[in-house]
Write a protein that holds these residues in place. Structure first.
Motif, mmCIF file in Angstrom:
data_model
loop_
_atom_site.group_PDB
_atom_site.id
_atom_site.type_symbol
_atom_site.label_atom_id
_atom_site.label_comp_id
_atom_site.label_asym_id
_atom_site.label_seq_id
_atom_site.Cartn_x
_atom_site.Cartn_y
_atom_site.Cartn_z
ATOM 1 N N GLU A 195 0.837 -1.196 0.000
ATOM 2 C CA GLU A 195 0.000 0.000 0.000
ATOM 3 C C GLU A 195 0.875 1.249 0.000
ATOM 4 O O GLU A 195 1.896 1.309 0.696
ATOM 5 C CB GLU A 195 -0.919 0.012 1.224
ATOM 6 C CG GLU A 195 -1.961 -1.094 1.229
ATOM 7 C CD GLU A 195 -2.877 -1.011 2.425
ATOM 8 O OE1 GLU A 195 -3.988 -1.578 2.354
ATOM 9 O OE2 GLU A 195 -2.489 -0.385 3.445
ATOM 10 N N ILE A 196 0.469 2.237 -0.757
ATOM 11 C CA ILE A 196 1.139 3.531 -0.750
ATOM 12 C C ILE A 196 0.163 4.575 -1.255
ATOM 13 O O ILE A 196 -0.679 4.301 -2.120
ATOM 14 C CB ILE A 196 2.427 3.528 -1.617
ATOM 15 C CG1 ILE A 196 3.193 4.849 -1.419
ATOM 16 C CG2 ILE A 196 2.094 3.285 -3.088
ATOM 17 C CD1 ILE A 196 4.588 4.843 -2.018
ATOM 18 N N ILE A 197 0.236 5.756 -0.683
ATOM 19 C CA ILE A 197 -0.572 6.897 -1.108
ATOM 20 C C ILE A 197 0.390 8.045 -1.366
ATOM 21 O O ILE A 197 1.171 8.415 -0.484
ATOM 22 C CB ILE A 197 -1.592 7.297 -0.028
ATOM 23 C CG1 ILE A 197 -2.500 6.107 0.305
ATOM 24 C CG2 ILE A 197 -2.427 8.495 -0.474
ATOM 25 C CD1 ILE A 197 -3.276 6.277 1.579
ATOM 26 N N VAL A 198 0.362 8.599 -2.574
ATOM 27 C CA VAL A 198 1.300 9.655 -2.932
ATOM 28 C C VAL A 198 0.548 10.899 -3.384
ATOM 29 O O VAL A 198 -0.606 10.834 -3.815
ATOM 30 C CB VAL A 198 2.270 9.206 -4.053
ATOM 31 C CG1 VAL A 198 3.048 7.972 -3.634
ATOM 32 C CG2 VAL A 198 1.532 8.963 -5.373
ATOM 33 N N THR A 199 1.219 12.034 -3.269
ATOM 34 C CA THR A 199 0.706 13.252 -3.890
ATOM 35 C C THR A 199 1.036 13.162 -5.371
ATOM 36 O O THR A 199 2.195 13.049 -5.758
ATOM 37 C CB THR A 199 1.351 14.496 -3.268
ATOM 38 O OG1 THR A 199 2.779 14.411 -3.365
ATOM 39 C CG2 THR A 199 0.970 14.631 -1.809
ATOM 40 N N GLY A 200 0.002 13.186 -6.213
ATOM 41 C CA GLY A 200 0.217 12.972 -7.637
ATOM 42 C C GLY A 200 -0.336 14.094 -8.484
ATOM 43 O O GLY A 200 -1.176 14.887 -8.034
ATOM 44 N N TRP A 201 0.139 14.174 -9.699
ATOM 45 C CA TRP A 201 -0.356 15.156 -10.660
ATOM 46 C C TRP A 201 -0.239 14.580 -12.055
ATOM 47 O O TRP A 201 0.539 13.679 -12.320
ATOM 48 C CB TRP A 201 0.417 16.472 -10.548
ATOM 49 C CG TRP A 201 1.892 16.345 -10.850
ATOM 50 C CD1 TRP A 201 2.515 16.538 -12.061
ATOM 51 C CD2 TRP A 201 2.930 15.987 -9.939
ATOM 52 N NE1 TRP A 201 3.877 16.326 -11.955
ATOM 53 C CE2 TRP A 201 4.154 15.988 -10.647
ATOM 54 C CE3 TRP A 201 2.950 15.661 -8.576
ATOM 55 C CZ2 TRP A 201 5.363 15.663 -10.059
ATOM 56 C CZ3 TRP A 201 4.166 15.335 -7.990
ATOM 57 C CH2 TRP A 201 5.354 15.358 -8.723
ATOM 58 N N SER A 202 -1.048 15.121 -12.930
ATOM 59 C CA SER A 202 -0.987 14.709 -14.327
ATOM 60 C C SER A 202 -1.133 15.964 -15.201
ATOM 61 O O SER A 202 -1.823 16.912 -14.816
ATOM 62 C CB SER A 202 -2.078 13.683 -14.647
ATOM 63 O OG SER A 202 -3.350 14.122 -14.228
ATOM 64 N N PRO A 203 -0.442 15.972 -16.337
ATOM 65 C CA PRO A 203 0.276 14.872 -16.973
ATOM 66 C C PRO A 203 1.479 14.407 -16.146
ATOM 67 O O PRO A 203 2.148 15.213 -15.504
ATOM 68 C CB PRO A 203 0.765 15.468 -18.302
ATOM 69 C CG PRO A 203 -0.014 16.730 -18.493
ATOM 70 C CD PRO A 203 -0.351 17.211 -17.145
ATOM 71 N N HIS A 204 1.751 13.124 -16.183
ATOM 72 C CA HIS A 204 2.934 12.547 -15.566
ATOM 73 C C HIS A 204 3.151 11.155 -16.134
ATOM 74 O O HIS A 204 2.197 10.404 -16.350
ATOM 75 C CB HIS A 204 2.790 12.460 -14.047
ATOM 76 C CG HIS A 204 4.086 12.234 -13.324
ATOM 77 N ND1 HIS A 204 4.669 10.979 -13.250
ATOM 78 C CD2 HIS A 204 4.916 13.077 -12.677
ATOM 79 C CE1 HIS A 204 5.804 11.075 -12.557
ATOM 80 N NE2 HIS A 204 5.978 12.337 -12.214
ATOM 81 N N TRP A 205 4.422 10.823 -16.347
ATOM 82 C CA TRP A 205 4.756 9.530 -16.951
ATOM 83 C C TRP A 205 4.305 8.347 -16.107
ATOM 84 O O TRP A 205 4.110 7.243 -16.622
ATOM 85 C CB TRP A 205 6.255 9.430 -17.212
ATOM 86 C CG TRP A 205 7.109 9.614 -15.991
ATOM 87 C CD1 TRP A 205 7.700 10.777 -15.565
ATOM 88 C CD2 TRP A 205 7.464 8.621 -15.023
ATOM 89 N NE1 TRP A 205 8.390 10.571 -14.398
ATOM 90 C CE2 TRP A 205 8.263 9.255 -14.034
ATOM 91 C CE3 TRP A 205 7.186 7.254 -14.886
ATOM 92 C CZ2 TRP A 205 8.791 8.579 -12.944
ATOM 93 C CZ3 TRP A 205 7.699 6.574 -13.783
ATOM 94 C CH2 TRP A 205 8.497 7.232 -12.836
ATOM 95 N N LYS A 206 4.143 8.545 -14.797
ATOM 96 C CA LYS A 206 3.812 7.401 -13.933
ATOM 97 C C LYS A 206 2.467 6.773 -14.286
ATOM 98 O O LYS A 206 2.258 5.576 -14.062
ATOM 99 C CB LYS A 206 3.842 7.810 -12.454
ATOM 100 C CG LYS A 206 2.834 8.840 -12.016
ATOM 101 C CD LYS A 206 2.989 9.142 -10.522
ATOM 102 C CE LYS A 206 2.039 10.224 -10.054
ATOM 103 N NZ LYS A 206 2.446 11.563 -10.526
#
Length: 294
Positions: A195-206
């Motif tokens: 389990e992991i929770i991250v601060t994310g944004w898009s566009p992003h390669w992930k």
């Protein structure tokens, strides 16, 4: 001419001295350049999105004969540097939510050129295999820890707001580090099915590499859809009109950005990735440069 990247400066004072040197020693609202100058300084945040966009714009300007310096900075310092004329411009402003505080503080001293990419987004991101779909659903996942990025980032401030907005997050903590460290932690957790929770944004390669999802945000802590915007220093249009024109015309899509990010993630030098994209998209580059004096 060689595209240069300055080392990241830890203190605003050192930044001011370095950028002032690049701009002829003037730390006021203008650089003191004239229309014959060929030196351009672009500031950016070291996020994968902005590394991609700033390298592409920088390479286009270099191809037009300019000596381009790319300066990576903390978010707030980037805004301040352009507002003071210590940098000529940036294509890295996330609005209306992520950089709202910086916009309110510095926009009056900037030349606002509008969006360069639509459809951006920020929020909390988890692997698809996690059995949670909303921030309100979170209980004890990932040891009640959110893996974040730099302390000064807008998404960090939004996450701190989410910790206040959601009662179920009262005992949760946000661990800040860097965007690179965040993606490293994400990669490790995914490989181990953790389990992991991250601060994310898009566009992003992930999002192309991994199976991920945004958590729903019913309280709106992260705002809605965003745009990435371009700003220039006051006086750039008069000092370097062709540079201003390219910055003003620059616009591309999330797919364009992600293609550059993907090459960089796979190990290609950002400058080389920018060159590849430019070579493959002459029509788009022509739109940015069509009004440049030949």
């Amino acid at each position: 001419m060689k595209l240069k990247t300055l080392s990241k400066l830890g203190m605003a004072l050192g930044l001011g001295l370095m950028l002032a040197a690049c701009n002829g020693g003037d730390t006021g609202s203008g650089s003191g350049k004239d229309s014959n100058s060929k030196e351009v300084n672009l500031a950016y945040v070291e996020w994968d999105t902005e590394i991609a966009s700033t390298n592409v714009v920088g390479q286009v300007l270099e191809d037009l004969g300019y000596e381009v310096t790319l300066t990576p900075l903390d978010n707030a310092i980037m805004w301040e540097a352009v507002s003071k004329g210590e940098a000529d411009g940036m294509v890295a402003a996330w609005l209306p939510h992520t950089h709202a505080d910086q916009y309110d503080k510095y926009s009056a001293d900037l030349d606002e050129l509008g969006e360069n990419l639509a459809g951006a987004k920020i929020g909390l991101v988890v692997p698809q295999y996690m059995d949670v779909n909303s921030i309100e659903d979170l209980t004890n996942e990932a040891d009640q820890t959110i893996t974040g990025i730099e302390p000064g980032a807008g998404i960090t401030a939004a996450t701190e707001k989410a910790l206040e907005d959601y009662e179920n997050l009262a005992d949760w903590s946000l661990v800040t580090s860097s965007s690179g460290a965040m993606t490293t932690s994400l990669d490790k957790a995914l490989k181990n099915n953790e389990e992991i929770i991250v601060t994310g944004w898009s566009p992003h390669w992930k999002f192309a590499k991994y199976e991920l999802k945004y958590l729903e945000d019913p309280k709106g802590s992260y705002g809605g859809e965003e745009t990435i915007n371009t700003f220039a220093r006051k006086g750039l249009k008069e000092d370097l009109p062709d540079v201003h024109t390219v910055l003003d015309n620059f616009h591309w899509t999330p797919e364009d950005m992600e293609s550059v990010m993907s090459e960089i993630t796979d190990g290609k030098d950002p400058k080389d990735a920018a060159k590849d994209w430019i070579a493959a998209n002459p029509d788009k580059v022509e739109e940015w440069t069509k009004d440049v004096a030949k």
